[in-house]
Design a protein around this motif. Structure first.
Motif, mmCIF file in Angstrom:
data_model
loop_
_atom_site.group_PDB
_atom_site.id
_atom_site.type_symbol
_atom_site.label_atom_id
_atom_site.label_comp_id
_atom_site.label_asym_id
_atom_site.label_seq_id
_atom_site.Cartn_x
_atom_site.Cartn_y
_atom_site.Cartn_z
ATOM 1 N N LYS A 58 0.823 -1.205 0.000
ATOM 2 C CA LYS A 58 0.000 0.000 0.000
ATOM 3 C C LYS A 58 0.859 1.258 0.000
ATOM 4 O O LYS A 58 0.519 2.265 -0.642
ATOM 5 N N ASP A 111 -5.043 3.904 -4.683
ATOM 6 C CA ASP A 111 -5.705 3.042 -3.710
ATOM 7 C C ASP A 111 -5.677 3.681 -2.334
ATOM 8 O O ASP A 111 -5.038 3.194 -1.400
ATOM 9 N N MET A 112 -6.370 4.789 -2.212
ATOM 10 C CA MET A 112 -6.519 5.457 -0.920
ATOM 11 C C MET A 112 -7.784 6.288 -0.957
ATOM 12 O O MET A 112 -8.453 6.376 -1.993
ATOM 13 N N THR A 129 -4.798 8.610 10.645
ATOM 14 C CA THR A 129 -5.904 8.751 9.673
ATOM 15 C C THR A 129 -5.491 9.632 8.494
ATOM 16 O O THR A 129 -6.329 10.309 7.905
ATOM 17 N N ASN A 165 0.905 4.070 -2.904
ATOM 18 C CA ASN A 165 0.567 5.434 -2.515
ATOM 19 C C ASN A 165 1.644 6.433 -2.925
ATOM 20 O O ASN A 165 1.352 7.499 -3.478
ATOM 21 N N ARG A 168 0.326 2.322 6.634
ATOM 22 C CA ARG A 168 0.581 3.141 5.454
ATOM 23 C C ARG A 168 0.356 4.620 5.740
ATOM 24 O O ARG A 168 1.131 5.486 5.328
ATOM 25 N N ASN A 169 -0.717 4.926 6.473
ATOM 26 C CA ASN A 169 -1.005 6.322 6.819
ATOM 27 C C ASN A 169 0.122 6.939 7.634
ATOM 28 O O ASN A 169 0.544 8.072 7.377
ATOM 29 N N ASN A 214 -6.391 -5.615 6.935
ATOM 30 C CA ASN A 214 -6.595 -4.444 6.084
ATOM 31 C C ASN A 214 -6.566 -3.155 6.891
ATOM 32 O O ASN A 214 -5.945 -2.164 6.489
ATOM 33 N N GLU A 220 -4.754 9.362 5.328
ATOM 34 C CA GLU A 220 -5.420 9.316 4.028
ATOM 35 C C GLU A 220 -6.780 10.010 4.072
ATOM 36 O O GLU A 220 -7.206 10.625 3.090
ATOM 37 N N ASN A 226 -3.656 -0.275 6.532
ATOM 38 C CA ASN A 226 -4.023 1.103 6.208
ATOM 39 C C ASN A 226 -3.440 2.086 7.216
ATOM 40 O O ASN A 226 -2.930 3.149 6.849
ATOM 41 N N ASP A 253 -11.924 -2.770 1.274
ATOM 42 C CA ASP A 253 -11.099 -3.240 2.386
ATOM 43 C C ASP A 253 -11.887 -3.937 3.484
ATOM 44 O O ASP A 253 -11.383 -4.870 4.117
ATOM 45 N N GLN A 293 -13.529 2.605 -1.283
ATOM 46 C CA GLN A 293 -12.347 2.147 -0.554
ATOM 47 C C GLN A 293 -12.746 1.315 0.662
ATOM 48 O O GLN A 293 -12.185 0.244 0.903
#
Length: 414
Positions: free
Chosen positions: A81, A113-114, A172, A85, A239-240, A232, A174, A236, A213, A209
């Protein structure tokens, strides 16, 4: 206050700035002429690798029956991810690969994909942020409208919660970027109907999204749906946090300067280049860390040439750093940890009202203007009869720091 006279702050003459601009134009010309199949192969390999890693990680999450397997799959999914991104989505949306004329890898068609809508992000980021970088009341990315990162932003009681808000924003990120892009797009729409359409577009993207997920992939996992949903959600969040860390370390450490709107009056292309160099910061990275950050460890180079292929930033950085040496300009960089600690210090410090802060609004680590050198200019003129002995900004900053240390020692002795 922020910088108003950028040439004065940089300690460069108009001729110096024009010469710097010509040399940066030469770099752009060289890379544009050289880009070709090697660069195209790079982005295609990256996309293929990211998609394979995503698929394999999801299979590991569903197929493994141990906690270690779940952790491995979740970590792989978070990495996939992050690559999508930053090294793919962010850079494709900047138009770095538009020259390939590949409809699948083009800024006008790529949807990442966000949570945010790519088209809304392109306006708020590619235009509002990259054209008006760190110009107060013009660049919405200065604190993203929710954080106080310069004393030019008036303190409000809500900023007392800024340290906690910073943690929430990281987790949070994204969603924050999605709202940021949507509001920027709404602001430029002339009618309420168009504004509403932008809101609907963002809600639709958020629904897709979340559905992917937290509904589709868990449903495909059958009885193991909880395992997939948790993976998932965890991927996320990871990744954030990573995207937040990279972005904040490129824009809010000491040395990433802010500017008043006056700098935009009659700004030339060389002056725009100079503003990008003074308004951004890098962090030190090897090839792996650079790849995982979308090559945004080279934030200075990215802001100078946002539409050149990201795999070229390492070689561009060598030439930009040489120009900083030539024109005696600072090349703001440091370890990722160091840059983030500086950013964290600013976030916590500026949560407080100005009356609790010690440095002046013209001479603080996170907020500076050309007036920070007034005493140094007076002292230099008094000592030599001329300010001509001053060189570029890097030497001016070193001399100022040395003078302050001498004054501190003298004060302690008395």
């Amino acid at each position: 206050m922020a910088i108003t006279e950028i040439k004065e702050y940089a300690h460069l003459s108009a001729a110096d700035v024009e010469a710097l601009g010509r040399e940066l134009d030469a770099i752009r010309g060289d890379i544009t002429e050289q880009r070709g199949e090697r660069d195209a192969a790079y982005i295609r390999r990256t996309i293929a690798f990211q998609r394979i890693l995503d698929a394999v990680s999801r299979l590991v999450i569903v197929g493994s029956r141990t906690k270690a397997g779940w952790l491995l799959g979740t970590a792989g999914l978070a990495v996939a991810k992050s690559i999508e991104n930053m090294e793919v989505g962010h850079n494709v949306c900047h138009g770095q690969w538009d020259w390939m004329n590949d409809p699948e890898i083009h800024s006008s068609t790529w949807e990442w994909d966000m949570a945010g809508v790519s088209a809304q992000w392109r306006y708020s980021h590619n235009y509002r942020h990259h054209v008006f970088t760190n110009v107060l009341d013009m660049d919405d990315d200065i604190g993203f409208g929710v954080m106080r990162v310069t004393r030019d932003q008036t303190w409000q009681p809500r900023f007392l919660l800024q340290p906690l808000q910073n943690l929430f924003l990281a987790a949070t990120f994204e969603w924050g970027i999605a709202l940021h892009g949507m509001y920027a797009e709404r602001d430029r729409m002339p009618t309420q109907e168009q504004k509403t359409a932008q809101t609907r577009a963002m809600i639709g993207k958020l629904a897709r999204q979340a559905g992917k997920d937290y509904l589709l992939f868990p449903a495909l996992s059958g009885r193991r749906w909880r395992r997939t949903m948790a993976a998932n959600a965890s991927a996320n969040v990871l990744r954030n946090i990573w995207a937040y860390l990279v972005i904040f370390c490129g824009h809010f450490p000491d040395g990433a300067e802010k500017f008043t709107p006056e700098v935009m009056e009659h700004e030339t292309k060389p002056e725009w280049y100079l503003r990008q160099m003074l308004g951004t910061a890098n962090f030190d990275a090897g090839p792996l860390l650079a790849f995982m950050s979308g090559n945004l460890c080279y934030q200075i180079e990215h802001h100078l040439f946002p539409d050149l292929p990201s795999n070229r930033y390492a070689e561009i950085a060598e030439r930009v750093r040489a120009l900083c040496d030539k024109y005696d300009l600072p090349y703001t960089t440091g370890s990722l940890t160091h840059q983030y600690l500086l950013t964290l210090r600013t976030i916590h410090k500026l949560a407080l009202p100005d009356r609790f802060l010690t440095a002046t609004s013209d001479d603080a680590p996170e907020t500076a203007s050309e007036r920070r050198f007034d005493k140094d200019i007076a002292a230099t003129t008094s000592d030599t009869g001329s300010a001509a002995t001053r060189r570029g900004l890097r030497t001016a900053l070193k001399n100022r720091a040395l003078r302050r240390r001498i004054e501190t020692i003298a004060a302690l002795r008395h």
